[in-house]
Design an enzyme around this catalytic site. Structure first.
Site, PDB file in Angstrom:
ATOM      1  CG  ASN A  33      34.996  46.983  67.546  1.00  0.00           C
ATOM      2  OD1 ASN A  33      36.102  47.939  66.963  1.00  0.00           O
ATOM      3  ND2 ASN A  33      34.905  46.256  69.065  1.00  0.00           N
ATOM      4  CG  ASP A  34      31.454  44.667  68.601  1.00  0.00           C
ATOM      5  OD1 ASP A  34      32.526  44.031  68.938  1.00  0.00           O
ATOM      6  OD2 ASP A  34      30.663  45.291  70.001  1.00  0.00           O
ATOM      7  CD  GLN A  50      31.727  50.085  68.722  1.00  0.00           C
ATOM      8  OE1 GLN A  50      32.682  49.975  70.128  1.00  0.00           O
ATOM      9  NE2 GLN A  50      31.229  50.142  68.863  1.00  0.00           N
ATOM     10  CE1 TYR A  93      34.582  51.479  73.811  1.00  0.00           C
ATOM     11  CE2 TYR A  93      34.093  49.729  75.325  1.00  0.00           C
ATOM     12  CZ  TYR A  93      34.872  51.111  74.760  1.00  0.00           C
ATOM     13  OH  TYR A  93      36.230  51.244  75.190  1.00  0.00           O
ATOM     14  CB  SER A  94      29.180  47.398  70.814  1.00  0.00           C
ATOM     15  OG  SER A  94      29.569  46.930  69.727  1.00  0.00           O
ATOM     16  NE  ARG A 155      30.649  45.725  77.072  1.00  0.00           N
ATOM     17  CZ  ARG A 155      32.199  45.632  77.774  1.00  0.00           C
ATOM     18  NH1 ARG A 155      32.160  45.967  79.193  1.00  0.00           N
ATOM     19  NH2 ARG A 155      32.917  43.972  78.016  1.00  0.00           N
ATOM     20  CG  ASP A 156      27.514  45.956  73.667  1.00  0.00           C
ATOM     21  OD1 ASP A 156      28.402  46.670  73.619  1.00  0.00           O
ATOM     22  OD2 ASP A 156      28.839  44.554  74.273  1.00  0.00           O
ATOM     23  CD  GLU A 213      32.269  41.607  75.573  1.00  0.00           C
ATOM     24  OE1 GLU A 213      32.911  42.719  75.494  1.00  0.00           O
ATOM     25  OE2 GLU A 213      32.700  41.565  74.137  1.00  0.00           O
TER      26      GLU A 213
HETATM   27  C1  FRU Z   1      32.871  43.355  72.191  1.00  0.00           C
HETATM   28  C2  FRU Z   1      32.621  44.821  72.455  1.00  0.00           C
HETATM   29  C3  FRU Z   1      31.208  45.153  72.887  1.00  0.00           C
HETATM   30  C4  FRU Z   1      32.079  46.966  73.540  1.00  0.00           C
HETATM   31  C5  FRU Z   1      32.617  46.990  71.824  1.00  0.00           C
HETATM   32  C6  FRU Z   1      33.959  48.436  72.149  1.00  0.00           C
HETATM   33  O1  FRU Z   1      34.129  43.913  70.555  1.00  0.00           O
HETATM   34  O2  FRU Z   1      33.594  44.664  73.731  1.00  0.00           O
HETATM   35  O3  FRU Z   1      30.495  44.732  74.246  1.00  0.00           O
HETATM   36  O4  FRU Z   1      30.807  47.328  73.204  1.00  0.00           O
HETATM   37  O5  FRU Z   1      33.342  45.414  71.297  1.00  0.00           O
HETATM   38  O6  FRU Z   1      34.108  48.208  70.841  1.00  0.00           O
END
Ligand code: FRU
Length: 486
Positions: A33-34, A50, A93-94, A155-156, A213
């Site tokens: 993902n991200d 991710q 996570y991100s 987060r992030d 996010e």
């Molecule tokens: C966005 C998200 C972020 C998080 C990550 C987890 O897609 O939900 O907010 O850090 O993915 O994989």
């Protein structure tokens, strides 16, 4: 309407062996993902993302790592972060990257579920001497839990350096469930203080989704005025569809401030929230600078939309190609980086093809992995349709009528929810399209990057043809087609 097939110069057959893209980053055998930690340093581009290699059997999210000197050929490096500490044991996570003392530093969110399945959230640091192997900071976590007034949806961190030291913006949710972007500051990347939630003058943003996010805060000069503006790009969750807007499950867009960033949370939003991509799959992008360029890579996916045919091949999702981003009249434009031209095969071209109440097949413009550019003069056309990746059963269909450009993927094997996305163009007298097709990934750039649609397209092997249909008169003023090679 009459139909014709233009003469073709040579026969071509490309076998689509799988859904796996040739030139979009994806992770074979894993869930991606991200994009995280995007960085250009010392002639090297770094992309982290991710990464869940336990997919589809389990979930153990860390950061994978690739690097490149040209943005098209990527070398896989060892995973940078794995969820192996108490503060990140349910996922690294991100987060993002910044240079300090000649070393890459990564800031990320440690995700933890306690025994009662309650979420805990920690902001953490890791660094590398060699740009390849990362060591988590012994003093982690940097922040234990959310700030007062916020939930564990916290987060992030997207970090940057400025004249006052370091700062990051963070995605957050207030205890009464409103999305916010928070600004933290640090003199040394180790001790962090909350400066506050970013402030806007548009009251609509007080109640604009239940969670924000992956925020990015950066500056860009406006090509029209040369004035620099701060931009907040973020992903609000919980917005309701509104006309042509907000049709994705979750949104991604930006606000342009009238001024530069003044170093504190008193960011005053000037413009309304504008979606950066018109769908269907675009989320959690990161912005980074590379010399004079501002670049962006997004996740070509959407949280909670995982029921895709690539699951049969044990992988899920991909990233967009790297895009150059710039501002004109407070609007962000995007265009694939020019390095992508390095993947071009032999060029096919058409110029000045008049079309009148007819459908024309463009036989030289066929394949599943290509870069195609079509410019139409549409001043005398009532409507134009373009069938991309067409077979008897399938296609991705573009329709342009009454200034509205519409993408319809209902005739493809993946079209969850609403199969249509639309946007009203600001300069409808011409239609300039650049289409990057890469097996199950497609990016459509409209009128020089003023609008972009990113989507996954699951199509059968012989869905390779291109058709144009015109009601009224139009001229295909220029057509260029390049097969893409990995
Ligand atoms: C966005 C998200 C972020 C998080 C990550 C987890 O897609 O939900 O907010 O850090 O993915 O994989």
């Amino acid at each position: 309407m009459s139909s014709r097939t233009l003469p073709r110069s040579f026969p071509k057959k490309e076998l689509l062996m799988s859904y796996k893209p040739l030139y979009h980053i994806f992770s074979d055998g894993a869930f991606l993902n991200d994009p995280n930690g995007l960085l250009y340093e010392n002639g090297q581009y770094h992309v982290f993302y991710q990464w869940n290699p336990s997919y589809p059997g389990g979930k153990r999210v860390g950061w994978a790592h690739r690097c490149s000197t040209d943005l098209i050929h990527w070398t896989e490096l060892p995973p940078a972060l794995l969820p192996d500490n108490w503060y990140d044991r349910c996922g690294c996570y991100s987060g993002s990257a910044v240079m300090k003392d000649g070393k890459i530093h990564l800031l990320y969110t440690g995700n933890v579920r306690d025994d009662g399945c309650e979420r805990e959230t920690y902001q953490c640091l890791a660094a590398s001497d060699d740009g390849e192997h990362f060591t988590k900071y012994a003093g982690n976590p940097l922040l234990s839990g959310p700030a007062a007034g916020y939930t564990a949806h916290f987060r992030d961190p997207k970090v940057f350096a400025d004249q006052n030291g370091y700062a990051f913006v963070l995605g957050a949710q207030t205890t009464d469930e409103h999305g916010r972007a928070l600004l933290y500051r640090s003199p040394d990347l180790l001790s962090w203080k909350l400066d506050g939630a970013l402030q806007f003058d548009d009251p609509e943003l007080d109640d604009f989704g239940y969670m924000w996010e992956c925020p990015n805060l950066f500056e860009l000069p406006d090509a029209a005025t040369l004035q620099k503006h701060a931009v907040l790009l973020f992903c609000p969750q919980g917005l309701k569809p509104w006309g042509m807007r907000f049709r994705n499950r979750y949104q991604c867009g930006y606000i342009v401030a009238p001024r530069t960033f003044n170093g504190t949370g008193a960011f005053i939003g000037g413009s309304a929230f504008e979606e950066i991509d018109r769908g269907f799959e675009f989320y959690a992008p990161q912005i980074f600078s590379a010399g004079k360029r501002t670049l962006m890579i997004g996740w070509m996916g959407m949280p909670e939309e995982e029921d895709q045919p690539s699951a049969q091949e044990n992988w899920m999702h991909c990233l967009t190609v790297p895009r150059t981003v710039w501002m004109e009249n407070r609007k962000l434009f995007q265009w694939p980086v020019e390095e992508l031209d390095g993947l071009h095969g032999e060029k096919q071209s058409i110029s000045l093809l008049p079309l009148e109440n007819e459908a024309a097949k463009l036989p030289d413009f066929s394949g599943a992995c290509y870069d195609m550019r079509l410019t139409f003069d549409t001043t005398r056309a009532q409507s134009l349709t373009l069938s991309l990746r067409q077979s008897e059963q399938q296609e991705i269909r573009i329709t342009f009528a009454d200034s509205v450009l519409r993408i319809d993927r209902s005739r493809s094997a993946y079209a969850p929810g609403d199969p249509v996305r639309e946007v009203r163009l600001r300069h409808p007298e011409k239609l300039d399209l650049r289409i990057l097709s890469d097996r199950s990934a497609m990016e459509i750039y409209v009128n020089g990057g003023e609008e972009v649609f990113s989507l996954r397209c699951y199509l059968e092997e012989d869905a390779v043809h291109t058709h144009v249909g015109i009601q009224g008169k139009a001229v295909l003023t220029k057509g260029e087609f390049y097969p893409m090679h990995a």
